[in-house]
Design an enzyme around this catalytic site. Structure first.
Site, PDB file in Angstrom:
ATOM      1  N   MET A  97       0.819  -1.209   0.000  1.00  0.00           N
ATOM      2  CA  MET A  97       0.000   0.000   0.000  1.00  0.00           C
ATOM      3  C   MET A  97       0.859   1.268   0.000  1.00  0.00           C
ATOM      4  O   MET A  97       0.631   2.184  -0.799  1.00  0.00           O
ATOM      5  CB  MET A  97      -0.927  -0.007   1.208  1.00  0.00           C
ATOM      6  CG  MET A  97      -1.981  -1.097   1.179  1.00  0.00           C
ATOM      7  SD  MET A  97      -3.286  -0.775  -0.022  1.00  0.00           S
ATOM      8  CE  MET A  97      -4.256   0.442   0.866  1.00  0.00           C
ATOM      9  N   ASP A 146      11.813   3.174   4.588  1.00  0.00           N
ATOM     10  CA  ASP A 146      11.399   1.827   4.960  1.00  0.00           C
ATOM     11  C   ASP A 146      12.635   1.114   5.509  1.00  0.00           C
ATOM     12  O   ASP A 146      13.767   1.437   5.118  1.00  0.00           O
ATOM     13  CB  ASP A 146      10.841   1.073   3.747  1.00  0.00           C
ATOM     14  CG  ASP A 146      10.128  -0.219   4.124  1.00  0.00           C
ATOM     15  OD1 ASP A 146       8.885  -0.211   4.149  1.00  0.00           O
ATOM     16  OD2 ASP A 146      10.820  -1.219   4.398  1.00  0.00           O
ATOM     17  N   SER A 189      -8.916   2.233   1.620  1.00  0.00           N
ATOM     18  CA  SER A 189      -9.379   1.039   0.925  1.00  0.00           C
ATOM     19  C   SER A 189      -9.048   1.156  -0.553  1.00  0.00           C
ATOM     20  O   SER A 189      -9.206   2.213  -1.151  1.00  0.00           O
ATOM     21  CB  SER A 189     -10.894   0.860   1.106  1.00  0.00           C
ATOM     22  OG  SER A 189     -11.341  -0.317   0.466  1.00  0.00           O
ATOM     23  N   GLY A 221      -6.622  -1.592  -1.872  1.00  0.00           N
ATOM     24  CA  GLY A 221      -5.782  -2.759  -2.086  1.00  0.00           C
ATOM     25  C   GLY A 221      -4.709  -2.548  -3.138  1.00  0.00           C
ATOM     26  O   GLY A 221      -4.264  -1.426  -3.396  1.00  0.00           O
ATOM     27  N   LYS A 224     -13.850   2.879   8.483  1.00  0.00           N
ATOM     28  CA  LYS A 224     -13.136   1.830   7.735  1.00  0.00           C
ATOM     29  C   LYS A 224     -13.338   0.464   8.394  1.00  0.00           C
ATOM     30  O   LYS A 224     -13.453  -0.559   7.702  1.00  0.00           O
ATOM     31  CB  LYS A 224     -11.636   2.175   7.674  1.00  0.00           C
ATOM     32  CG  LYS A 224     -10.752   1.102   7.008  1.00  0.00           C
ATOM     33  CD  LYS A 224     -11.155   0.814   5.577  1.00  0.00           C
ATOM     34  CE  LYS A 224     -10.086   0.125   4.763  1.00  0.00           C
ATOM     35  NZ  LYS A 224      -9.422  -1.023   5.359  1.00  0.00           N
ATOM     36  N   HIS A 256     -16.654  -0.719   7.333  1.00  0.00           N
ATOM     37  CA  HIS A 256     -16.505  -1.076   5.911  1.00  0.00           C
ATOM     38  C   HIS A 256     -15.957  -2.489   5.777  1.00  0.00           C
ATOM     39  O   HIS A 256     -16.465  -3.308   5.004  1.00  0.00           O
ATOM     40  CB  HIS A 256     -15.580  -0.054   5.246  1.00  0.00           C
ATOM     41  CG  HIS A 256     -15.024  -0.464   3.925  1.00  0.00           C
ATOM     42  ND1 HIS A 256     -13.947  -1.326   3.789  1.00  0.00           N
ATOM     43  CD2 HIS A 256     -15.366  -0.108   2.653  1.00  0.00           C
ATOM     44  CE1 HIS A 256     -13.673  -1.500   2.518  1.00  0.00           C
ATOM     45  NE2 HIS A 256     -14.503  -0.778   1.809  1.00  0.00           N
ATOM     46  N   ASN A 257     -14.908  -2.800   6.525  1.00  0.00           N
ATOM     47  CA  ASN A 257     -14.299  -4.122   6.413  1.00  0.00           C
ATOM     48  C   ASN A 257     -15.183  -5.205   7.012  1.00  0.00           C
ATOM     49  O   ASN A 257     -15.190  -6.338   6.536  1.00  0.00           O
ATOM     50  CB  ASN A 257     -12.922  -4.120   7.074  1.00  0.00           C
ATOM     51  CG  ASN A 257     -11.870  -3.461   6.201  1.00  0.00           C
ATOM     52  OD1 ASN A 257     -12.189  -2.618   5.368  1.00  0.00           O
ATOM     53  ND2 ASN A 257     -10.623  -3.826   6.380  1.00  0.00           N
ATOM     54  N   GLU A 288     -17.544  -5.933   4.373  1.00  0.00           N
ATOM     55  CA  GLU A 288     -16.819  -6.687   3.347  1.00  0.00           C
ATOM     56  C   GLU A 288     -16.811  -8.186   3.677  1.00  0.00           C
ATOM     57  O   GLU A 288     -17.010  -9.023   2.798  1.00  0.00           O
ATOM     58  CB  GLU A 288     -15.396  -6.145   3.267  1.00  0.00           C
ATOM     59  CG  GLU A 288     -14.446  -6.877   2.339  1.00  0.00           C
ATOM     60  CD  GLU A 288     -13.032  -6.363   2.531  1.00  0.00           C
ATOM     61  OE1 GLU A 288     -12.171  -7.137   2.991  1.00  0.00           O
ATOM     62  OE2 GLU A 288     -12.781  -5.186   2.237  1.00  0.00           O
ATOM     63  N   TYR A 289     -16.591  -8.519   4.956  1.00  0.00           N
ATOM     64  CA  TYR A 289     -16.612  -9.927   5.368  1.00  0.00           C
ATOM     65  C   TYR A 289     -17.941 -10.572   4.993  1.00  0.00           C
ATOM     66  O   TYR A 289     -17.998 -11.688   4.459  1.00  0.00           O
ATOM     67  CB  TYR A 289     -16.430 -10.041   6.887  1.00  0.00           C
ATOM     68  CG  TYR A 289     -15.021  -9.928   7.419  1.00  0.00           C
ATOM     69  CD1 TYR A 289     -14.083  -9.080   6.835  1.00  0.00           C
ATOM     70  CD2 TYR A 289     -14.631 -10.651   8.532  1.00  0.00           C
ATOM     71  CE1 TYR A 289     -12.804  -8.960   7.342  1.00  0.00           C
ATOM     72  CE2 TYR A 289     -13.349 -10.541   9.051  1.00  0.00           C
ATOM     73  CZ  TYR A 289     -12.439  -9.696   8.453  1.00  0.00           C
ATOM     74  OH  TYR A 289     -11.182  -9.580   8.960  1.00  0.00           O
TER      75      TYR A 289
END
Length: 325
Positions: free
Chosen positions: A11, A30, A121, A123, A189, A192-193, A196-197
């Site tokens: 992401m 990173d 969101s 992906g 969010k 939202h997830n 989604e499940y």
């Protein structure tokens, strides 16, 4: 605008690339130097540590953390708190529990640092499709960063605005929304997830029923041998269940009708559990979402074709690699 990105995984790297395409400057860090080098090759300013990242940013500094929820994010929030100055903005774009956002926002406010929680969101396809953003925290910080969020969001595209929206925030039609004070973005969010499940579970169970319609235990004149890839394809066109999740399912079934590359072990990333807990706290019945979460738990003990469909969808939209038994 200028923004520091900490965390260059699936992401974080693509968020950075989408911002750079829109003309924004990214200072990137990173722990994996190869990830930094790869993004630097695309135009980012790569740095070797957090001190260097802060030094390359102009005030008011903006730093976006795109890291797994838990200790690693917590540690980096603390690390940035000791480096940022009053007026700077710290963003957590990962999947953090909203309780943590409330606590962090209060702690950082005491130092004069502004905190935004950004539910993100989109992906692995977000680089091209754009990201749906659900944002919580100080309203003024959100408004200051509007060009960043606008660049990341999908935009209106070909989707018509819903009728009767006169007087409402038009940015929702662009794909990003200020949801409220600290924690509100990650709360939206989280739900939202959780939804989604449930949606994924319904699709998966439906295809499992279709697949088993030819069982020899059924009367011979009521057995059917369906081409699942074709069923998925026809549902994509004009059906009330058409969706991006169905698109991804159709793609997976076309590639492998039996989904032989998936065992059916389905992980959960946390938000489903938090959604169910929120429902309990609010005394709101959430039977479908709870059942979908529990099915993922069961999938780690016994697998059905439905779980393979779930795994295939997760792989397609998020690049999630199935853990092996």
């Amino acid at each position: 605008m200028q923004l520091g990105m900490v965390g260059l995984g699936r992401m974080g790297a693509n968020l950075s690339r989408r911002l750079m395409r829109a003309g924004h400057q990214i200072v990137a860090f990173d722990l994996d130097a190869r990830a930094v080098a790869a993004l630097a090759a695309d135009g980012a300013v790569g740095v070797a540590d957090l001190d260097a990242l802060v030094a390359r940013l102009s005030a008011p500094r903006v730093v976006w953390l795109m890291l797994p929820h838990g200790a690693i994010t917590e540690d980096n929030v603390a690390a940035m708190a000791s480096r940022l100055q009053p007026g700077d903005i710290l963003i957590d774009g990962g999947n953090t529990h909203f309780h943590d956002d409330v606590r962090r926002a209060s702690t950082l406010a005491a130092r004069g640092i502004r905190y935004l929680d950004v539910g993100t969101s989109g992906g692995v396809h977000g680089l091209e499709r754009g990201y749906c953003l659900m944002i919580g925290g100080e309203r003024a910080a959100f408004e200051h960063l509007d060009p960043i969020f606008k660049a990341l969001a999908p935009g209106r595209g070909a989707i018509e605005a819903t009728g009767g929206r006169e007087g409402r925030d038009r940015r929702a039609e662009e794909g990003y929304l200020y949801c409220g004070p600290a924690g509100a973005g990650h709360f939206v969010k989280m739900i939202h997830n959780g939804i989604e499940y449930g949606m994924m579970q319904a699709i998966a169970e439906g295809f499992d029923i279709l697949r088993n319609a030819g069982k020899t235990s059924l009367p011979e004149d009521r057995r059917y041998d369906f081409e699942l890839a074709d069923v998925a394809e026809v549902w994509r066109r004009g059906s009330v269940v058409s969706s991006w999740l169905l698109d991804l399912t159709a793609e997976a079934l076309a590639e492998s009708p039996g989904l032989t590359g998936f065992s059916g072990v389905v992980q959960d990333s946390g938000e489903g559990r938090w959604t169910v807990q929120a429902a309990i706290d609010e005394a709101v019945p959430a039977e479908v979402l709870t059942a979908a979460l529990y099915t993922r738990f069961r999938s780690r003990q016994d697998h059905t074709f439905a779980e393979k469909v779930l795994s295939a969808m997760r792989s397609k939209f998020g690049g999630h690699v199935e853990k092996k038994d």
